[in-house]
Design a protein around this motif. Structure first.
Motif, PDB file in Angstrom:
ATOM      1  N   LEU A 381       6.540  -7.692  10.210  1.00  0.00           N
ATOM      2  CA  LEU A 381       6.071  -7.541   8.835  1.00  0.00           C
ATOM      3  C   LEU A 381       5.423  -6.171   8.640  1.00  0.00           C
ATOM      4  O   LEU A 381       5.571  -5.541   7.584  1.00  0.00           O
ATOM      5  N   HIS A 382       4.712  -5.703   9.655  1.00  0.00           N
ATOM      6  CA  HIS A 382       4.081  -4.388   9.591  1.00  0.00           C
ATOM      7  C   HIS A 382       5.134  -3.300   9.409  1.00  0.00           C
ATOM      8  O   HIS A 382       4.951  -2.357   8.615  1.00  0.00           O
ATOM      9  N   LEU A 383       6.249  -3.418  10.119  1.00  0.00           N
ATOM     10  CA  LEU A 383       7.329  -2.433   9.984  1.00  0.00           C
ATOM     11  C   LEU A 383       7.931  -2.470   8.579  1.00  0.00           C
ATOM     12  O   LEU A 383       8.269  -1.423   8.005  1.00  0.00           O
ATOM     13  N   ARG A 384       8.059  -3.654   8.009  1.00  0.00           N
ATOM     14  CA  ARG A 384       8.600  -3.770   6.653  1.00  0.00           C
ATOM     15  C   ARG A 384       7.661  -3.129   5.627  1.00  0.00           C
ATOM     16  O   ARG A 384       8.110  -2.477   4.679  1.00  0.00           O
ATOM     17  N   LEU A 385       6.363  -3.318   5.818  1.00  0.00           N
ATOM     18  CA  LEU A 385       5.406  -2.706   4.901  1.00  0.00           C
ATOM     19  C   LEU A 385       5.411  -1.181   5.027  1.00  0.00           C
ATOM     20  O   LEU A 385       5.285  -0.467   4.019  1.00  0.00           O
ATOM     21  N   GLU A 386       5.558  -0.698   6.241  1.00  0.00           N
ATOM     22  CA  GLU A 386       5.627   0.750   6.435  1.00  0.00           C
ATOM     23  C   GLU A 386       6.834   1.338   5.720  1.00  0.00           C
ATOM     24  O   GLU A 386       6.743   2.381   5.062  1.00  0.00           O
ATOM     25  N   ALA A 387       7.976   0.680   5.840  1.00  0.00           N
ATOM     26  CA  ALA A 387       9.187   1.155   5.171  1.00  0.00           C
ATOM     27  C   ALA A 387       9.033   1.103   3.653  1.00  0.00           C
ATOM     28  O   ALA A 387       9.434   2.042   2.943  1.00  0.00           O
ATOM     29  N   ALA A 388       8.436   0.037   3.146  1.00  0.00           N
ATOM     30  CA  ALA A 388       8.263  -0.098   1.697  1.00  0.00           C
ATOM     31  C   ALA A 388       7.266   0.918   1.156  1.00  0.00           C
ATOM     32  O   ALA A 388       7.411   1.411   0.029  1.00  0.00           O
ATOM     33  N   ALA A 389       6.255   1.251   1.952  1.00  0.00           N
ATOM     34  CA  ALA A 389       5.221   2.184   1.502  1.00  0.00           C
ATOM     35  C   ALA A 389       5.766   3.593   1.290  1.00  0.00           C
ATOM     36  O   ALA A 389       5.213   4.364   0.487  1.00  0.00           O
ATOM     37  N   ARG A 390       6.843   3.945   1.981  1.00  0.00           N
ATOM     38  CA  ARG A 390       7.387   5.305   1.864  1.00  0.00           C
ATOM     39  C   ARG A 390       7.893   5.588   0.452  1.00  0.00           C
ATOM     40  O   ARG A 390       7.853   6.733  -0.011  1.00  0.00           O
ATOM     41  N   THR A 391       8.394   4.577  -0.212  1.00  0.00           N
ATOM     42  CA  THR A 391       8.925   4.768  -1.567  1.00  0.00           C
ATOM     43  C   THR A 391       8.049   4.116  -2.635  1.00  0.00           C
ATOM     44  O   THR A 391       8.443   4.053  -3.796  1.00  0.00           O
ATOM     45  N   ALA A 392       6.869   3.631  -2.252  1.00  0.00           N
ATOM     46  CA  ALA A 392       6.005   2.935  -3.204  1.00  0.00           C
ATOM     47  C   ALA A 392       5.338   3.908  -4.166  1.00  0.00           C
ATOM     48  O   ALA A 392       5.128   5.092  -3.842  1.00  0.00           O
ATOM     49  N   ASP A 393       4.992   3.422  -5.339  1.00  0.00           N
ATOM     50  CA  ASP A 393       4.340   4.230  -6.369  1.00  0.00           C
ATOM     51  C   ASP A 393       2.883   4.472  -5.983  1.00  0.00           C
ATOM     52  O   ASP A 393       2.127   3.530  -5.731  1.00  0.00           O
ATOM     53  N   ASP A 394       2.494   5.739  -5.948  1.00  0.00           N
ATOM     54  CA  ASP A 394       1.115   6.081  -5.609  1.00  0.00           C
ATOM     55  C   ASP A 394       0.392   6.700  -6.800  1.00  0.00           C
ATOM     56  O   ASP A 394      -0.683   7.271  -6.636  1.00  0.00           O
ATOM     57  N   LYS A 395       0.986   6.608  -7.983  1.00  0.00           N
ATOM     58  CA  LYS A 395       0.390   7.210  -9.182  1.00  0.00           C
ATOM     59  C   LYS A 395      -0.074   6.146 -10.176  1.00  0.00           C
ATOM     60  O   LYS A 395      -1.234   6.134 -10.591  1.00  0.00           O
ATOM     61  N   ALA A 396       0.835   5.244 -10.550  1.00  0.00           N
ATOM     62  CA  ALA A 396       0.489   4.228 -11.541  1.00  0.00           C
ATOM     63  C   ALA A 396      -0.432   3.183 -10.922  1.00  0.00           C
ATOM     64  O   ALA A 396      -0.133   2.635  -9.851  1.00  0.00           O
ATOM     65  N   VAL A 397      -1.557   2.919 -11.584  1.00  0.00           N
ATOM     66  CA  VAL A 397      -2.508   1.934 -11.061  1.00  0.00           C
ATOM     67  C   VAL A 397      -2.159   0.560 -11.608  1.00  0.00           C
ATOM     68  O   VAL A 397      -1.620   0.416 -12.714  1.00  0.00           O
ATOM     69  N   LEU A 398      -2.455  -0.456 -10.821  1.00  0.00           N
ATOM     70  CA  LEU A 398      -2.224  -1.834 -11.257  1.00  0.00           C
ATOM     71  C   LEU A 398      -3.227  -2.180 -12.352  1.00  0.00           C
ATOM     72  O   LEU A 398      -4.413  -1.838 -12.252  1.00  0.00           O
ATOM     73  N   GLN A 399      -2.764  -2.873 -13.357  1.00  0.00           N
ATOM     74  CA  GLN A 399      -3.627  -3.185 -14.487  1.00  0.00           C
ATOM     75  C   GLN A 399      -3.488  -4.659 -14.878  1.00  0.00           C
ATOM     76  O   GLN A 399      -2.378  -5.164 -15.016  1.00  0.00           O
ATOM     77  N   VAL A 400      -4.629  -5.318 -15.025  1.00  0.00           N
ATOM     78  CA  VAL A 400      -4.707  -6.679 -15.546  1.00  0.00           C
ATOM     79  C   VAL A 400      -5.865  -6.671 -16.540  1.00  0.00           C
ATOM     80  O   VAL A 400      -7.012  -6.432 -16.156  1.00  0.00           O
TER      81      VAL A 400
END
Length: 427
Positions: A381-400
């Motif tokens: 699971l750690h490897l999957r998160l690392e792979a997903a983090a490479r293309t994840a959005d680091d600008k738009a903040v989560l909003q609720v």
């Protein structure tokens, strides 16, 4: 031939018109059969009473087992994970608190902190039935730089069993050793009463409170950013998985992975706390009946009271991802806590939140597979998160937009509202 003579003789003793002669022939059966039935019932009753008395005597001879639900050894783990690891002392031969402290202090000598070093109590974090938890200052080798710590104090008056449990938890932390993503033991004061457990202070507080604050229109507070991006969700998640990998290497599992049991530092370093279940299963081989884990975070096998293990933590980790991406929403908001098992048995899982990408939702679903063996390991699971983090959005903040009402959250989540008011709830 003899039976026929006996019958003839009986009939000759009375007239054929006498009705009593007809009854006399079956008289013995009428008396003997009920007597046999009554005798069998009395014997059975005696056996049941004997078994009951024997059980009562067994419980009196082993009072430490009362109120404890036995848990089978965890699947895929060594026998050490089921208890009897030999790393936590319980010298039961000691009969008083004073003699117990004298017997166990040599094993904790390296952890002892002089009480005078705990110079200033800053605040009381919590006051529970077992004792109080304080934030305090601890003097270091540099008088100008005292260190902020958390001190758990065992409540007095105290019995031998409570002292054994308190010192057992201290030595369990000693057995675990250091890991950057676990709350660290700083030391203890156990040479005399009152007993202190000194822990690392993670002053920014728990992840759940942080997520709720991210819903407000606040950018920074006390040096900690109060915005969360998709990439930061992966960053926190990877640290929790590192802690789980560490526990797995020691043949342990956590048992209560949730945002409320993760503490954050100002740089978003995550620290896993709430190791009470890990201690109990390592030391006793059972989970105490007093340990109540909210049902909505538990894997199906835990709800079905089957053997627990690290793959159950993976299920809960999927719930943790949901908590983070929704900024602290309760899981399964439409399902009453008491109905969660029936909901899962119909193979229903949570729908993808609007703030959740398809990539992250795919990871969540892999955590929520019904079969334990179908779920990924912490390392996978750690490897999957690392792979997903490479293309994840680091600008738009989560909003609720909605703010959280703690009482309403507690009712939907199936937890006590009091447990939301402080960190370090289970040590």
């Amino acid at each position: 031939m003899g039976e026929e003579r006996g019958m003839t003789r009986m009939l000759l003793d009375c007239s054929l018109s006498d009705k009593l002669c007809v009854v006399q022939e079956g008289q013995y059966e009428v008396v003997i059969v009920p007597a046999l039935l009554v005798g069998a019932f009395l014997i059975l009753l005696g056996v049941i009473l004997w078994l009951f008395v024997r059980e009562q005597r067994a419980q009196q001879q082993h009072p430490g087992l009362q109120g404890i639900v036995p848990m089978p050894p965890s699947r895929g783990l060594s026998g050490e994970a089921a208890g009897h690891g030999g790393n936590v002392f319980v010298p039961l031969k000691e009969t008083s608190v004073e003699s117990f402290l004298r017997a166990t202090n040599p094993a904790l000598a390296k952890l002892q902190v002089p009480r005078e070093q705990l110079s200033e109590v800053l605040e009381q974090i919590h006051n529970g039935s077992c004792g109080a938890i304080y934030r305090a200052k601890m003097n270091t080798s540099d008088p100008a730089k005292p260190k902020s710590v958390v001190v758990k104090v065992l409540k007095e008056p105290v019995g031998l069993h409570e002292v054994q449990d308190f010192l057992g938890r201290i030595q369990f932390y000693q057995y675990l050793g250091k890991h950057k993503n676990l709350v660290q033991l700083e030391g203890c004061c156990t040479e005399k009463l009152p007993l202190y457990m000194v822990l690392e202070d993670v002053a920014q507080g728990d992840l759940l409170s942080f997520l709720w604050t991210c819903r407000r229109d606040v950018m920074t507070m006390d040096g900690l950013l109060y915005d969360l991006t998709e990439k930061q969700v992966y960053h926190i998640g990877k640290q929790v998985l590192l802690a789980l990998e560490f526990l797995q290497d020691k043949h342990l599992f956590h048992g209560d992975i949730a945002a409320r049991n993760i503490l954050l530092q100002s740089d978003l370093t995550a620290k896993l706390c709430g190791l009470g279940l890990a201690y109990e299963t390592h030391t006793l081989g059972v989970i105490s009946s007093t340990q109540t884990i909210p049902l909505k975070w538990l894997a199906p096998e835990r709800l079905l009271l089957r053997p627990a293990g690290i793959r159950g933590d993976i299920w809960s980790f999927g719930i943790l991802l949901y908590e983070m991406v929704t900024l602290g929403a309760p899981p399964y908001p439409e399902v009453p806590p008491a109905n969660i098992l029936q909901h899962l048995q119909r193979r229903k899982i949570m729908k993808r939140p609007s703030s959740c990408t398809h990539t992250m939702y795919s990871i969540m679903k892999s955590c929520w597979r019904w079969s334990e063996n179908s779920r990924p390991s912490p390392k996978e699971l750690h490897l999957r998160l690392e792979a997903a983090a490479r293309t994840a959005d680091d600008k738009a903040v989560l909003q609720v937009p909605e703010l959280v009402v703690p009482e309403l959250y507690a009712a939907v989540a199936g937890i006590r509202v009091e447990s939301l008011s402080y960190s370090y709830s289970i040590l």
